[in-house]
Write an enzyme that holds these catalytic residues in place. Structure first.
Site, PDB file in Angstrom:
ATOM      1  N   GLU A 131       0.652  -0.228  -4.714  1.00 27.35           N
ATOM      2  CA  GLU A 131      -0.531   0.622  -4.878  1.00 27.35           C
ATOM      3  C   GLU A 131      -0.104   2.076  -4.775  1.00 27.35           C
ATOM      4  O   GLU A 131       0.822   2.406  -4.026  1.00 27.35           O
ATOM      5  CB  GLU A 131      -1.555   0.279  -3.792  1.00 27.35           C
ATOM      6  CG  GLU A 131      -2.876   1.017  -3.893  1.00 27.35           C
ATOM      7  CD  GLU A 131      -2.928   2.294  -3.063  1.00 27.35           C
ATOM      8  OE1 GLU A 131      -3.946   3.008  -3.129  1.00 27.35           O
ATOM      9  OE2 GLU A 131      -1.944   2.592  -2.342  1.00 27.35           O
TER      10      GLU A 131
ATOM     11  N   HIS B 108       0.827  -1.204   0.000  1.00 27.05           N
ATOM     12  CA  HIS B 108       0.000   0.000   0.000  1.00 27.05           C
ATOM     13  C   HIS B 108       0.865   1.259   0.000  1.00 27.05           C
ATOM     14  O   HIS B 108       1.667   1.464   0.905  1.00 27.05           O
ATOM     15  CB  HIS B 108      -0.890  -0.020   1.252  1.00 27.05           C
ATOM     16  CG  HIS B 108      -1.878   1.088   1.332  1.00 27.05           C
ATOM     17  ND1 HIS B 108      -1.964   1.919   2.424  1.00 27.05           N
ATOM     18  CD2 HIS B 108      -2.837   1.491   0.468  1.00 27.05           C
ATOM     19  CE1 HIS B 108      -2.945   2.784   2.241  1.00 27.05           C
ATOM     20  NE2 HIS B 108      -3.484   2.550   1.061  1.00 27.05           N
TER      21      HIS B 108
ATOM     22  N   ASP C 228      -1.516   6.532  -5.549  1.00 23.71           N
ATOM     23  CA  ASP C 228      -2.611   7.496  -5.701  1.00 23.71           C
ATOM     24  C   ASP C 228      -2.172   8.587  -6.661  1.00 23.71           C
ATOM     25  O   ASP C 228      -1.063   9.122  -6.537  1.00 23.71           O
ATOM     26  CB  ASP C 228      -2.951   8.137  -4.355  1.00 23.71           C
ATOM     27  CG  ASP C 228      -3.225   7.109  -3.270  1.00 23.71           C
ATOM     28  OD1 ASP C 228      -4.380   6.680  -3.163  1.00 23.71           O
ATOM     29  OD2 ASP C 228      -2.282   6.745  -2.539  1.00 23.71           O
TER      30      ASP C 228
ATOM     31  N   GLU D 160      -4.726   4.135  -8.020  1.00 29.95           N
ATOM     32  CA  GLU D 160      -5.973   4.794  -7.639  1.00 29.95           C
ATOM     33  C   GLU D 160      -6.040   6.199  -8.226  1.00 29.95           C
ATOM     34  O   GLU D 160      -5.121   6.999  -8.027  1.00 29.95           O
ATOM     35  CB  GLU D 160      -6.113   4.880  -6.122  1.00 29.95           C
ATOM     36  CG  GLU D 160      -7.402   5.601  -5.721  1.00 29.95           C
ATOM     37  CD  GLU D 160      -7.574   5.786  -4.227  1.00 29.95           C
ATOM     38  OE1 GLU D 160      -8.412   6.621  -3.831  1.00 29.95           O
ATOM     39  OE2 GLU D 160      -6.866   5.118  -3.447  1.00 29.95           O
TER      40      GLU D 160
ATOM     41  N   HIS E 241      -1.079  10.809  -1.880  1.00 28.02           N
ATOM     42  CA  HIS E 241      -2.370  10.371  -1.357  1.00 28.02           C
ATOM     43  C   HIS E 241      -3.271  11.535  -0.965  1.00 28.02           C
ATOM     44  O   HIS E 241      -4.393  11.665  -1.440  1.00 28.02           O
ATOM     45  CB  HIS E 241      -2.178   9.451  -0.151  1.00 28.02           C
ATOM     46  CG  HIS E 241      -3.463   9.052   0.486  1.00 28.02           C
ATOM     47  ND1 HIS E 241      -4.020   9.761   1.541  1.00 28.02           N
ATOM     48  CD2 HIS E 241      -4.322   8.035   0.220  1.00 28.02           C
ATOM     49  CE1 HIS E 241      -5.164   9.219   1.885  1.00 28.02           C
ATOM     50  NE2 HIS E 241      -5.375   8.156   1.112  1.00 28.02           N
TER      51      HIS E 241
END
Length: 291
Positions: free
Chosen positions: A66, A39, A68, A149, A81
């Protein structure tokens, strides 16, 4: 077996529904456990969403990371993020009086001046917020794979188009990347749907826990349903698995953000396909993907 070999095997079987592998691989999935995704990179051990975090995940043996993605004032895509720069950078010192310090209010050049590492420890002083181009280059260099994301797309109208354009420019929309190395997700159903409509071949995920009765609607444009770990049960996972996504494969479920062994084992017991974690090494050990 090495950590990298175990992780590669877990990734292969964890995406069996997407890649249409035979039933033997599904049996292997049960043995190996869920895919474990780092993450924001190795975010427990390095500043989140930085190149250092990707490298830490790689060093720990994790293929899937992962991140953002947001957009700057001048239209550049960056990896961070929070929509506000204050928590993870020294923006208040570098640009005093520019509150509320939102990403969209600063140019890419201004963001590139910020220290995004010191908050995590002195040894990370000088780490930067990477552009998406820089991030993709490092993921490729490390032979890793990306769960991307699109963050708060309502703040950035048209960001799906921008993301897809950049992915294409950087070679991330070729057959190998699209089939094996890229998933795009968002908390916004509209954003996920837009990505699917523009590039139906891309694997997409919806972040959230739709009601069971709503799953058929989400299955039209999302291959994965990715809920928080506190919102699911074995029955919910089974309900997700009962539907087929836009590629005709079984819907999959990746849960977040699992940061302890007990929860990881409980999620694995529910039958989740993937676990997203700040401490992926802890989760891997707990769910049977040890060293």
């Amino acid at each position: 077996m090495s950590a990298r070999a175990v992780t590669a095997t877990a990734v292969l079987v964890g995406f069996v529904g997407i890649l249409a592998l035979p039933g033997a691989a599904e049996a292997a999935q049960q043995h190996e456990g869920p895919v474990v995704v780092a993450h924001r990179g190795g975010s427990q051990y390095a500043p989140e969403n930085t190149l250092q975090a990707i490298d830490k995940a790689d060093k720990l043996g994790f293929d899937w990371v992962e991140n953002d993605v947001q957009r700057t004032k001048d239209g550049r895509l960056v990896v961070i993020h929070d929509t506000n720069l204050a928590r993870t950078t020294n923006v208040e010192k570098v640009f005093p009086g520019r509150a509320p310090y939102n990403v969209r209010d600063f140019t890419a050049a201004q963001i590139a001046k910020l220290d995004a590492g010191s908050w995590k420890g002195a040894k990370f002083t000088g780490a930067r917020i990477p552009t998406l181009t820089q991030y993709l280059d490092r993921v490729d260099h490390n032979h890793q794979k990306l769960l991307m994301e699109i963050k708060d797309p309502e703040l950035y109208p048209g960001i799906e188009r921008d993301v897809l354009r950049l992915l294409g420019k950087e070679g991330w929309l070729n057959r190998d990347h699209v089939r094996n190395r890229l998933v795009i997700q968002s908390f916004s159903a509209a954003s996920v749907r837009t990505v699917h409509e523009r590039r139906p071949d891309i694997t997409t995920g919806f972040l959230g826990t739709p009601a069971k009765d709503d799953l058929p609607r989400y299955a039209r444009f999302a291959d994965l349903i990715n809920p928080g770990n506190g919102t699911i049960s074995a029955r919910y996972v089974a309900a997700v698995h009962a539907f087929r996504g836009p590629h005709g494969k079984r819907l999959q479920l990746f849960t977040w953000t699992v940061n302890d062994a007990a929860t990881a084992r409980r999620m694995a017991g529910f039958g989740v396909d993937g676990i997203i974690s700040n401490v992926p090494d802890v989760v891997r050990k707990a769910v049977g993907g040890g060293e």
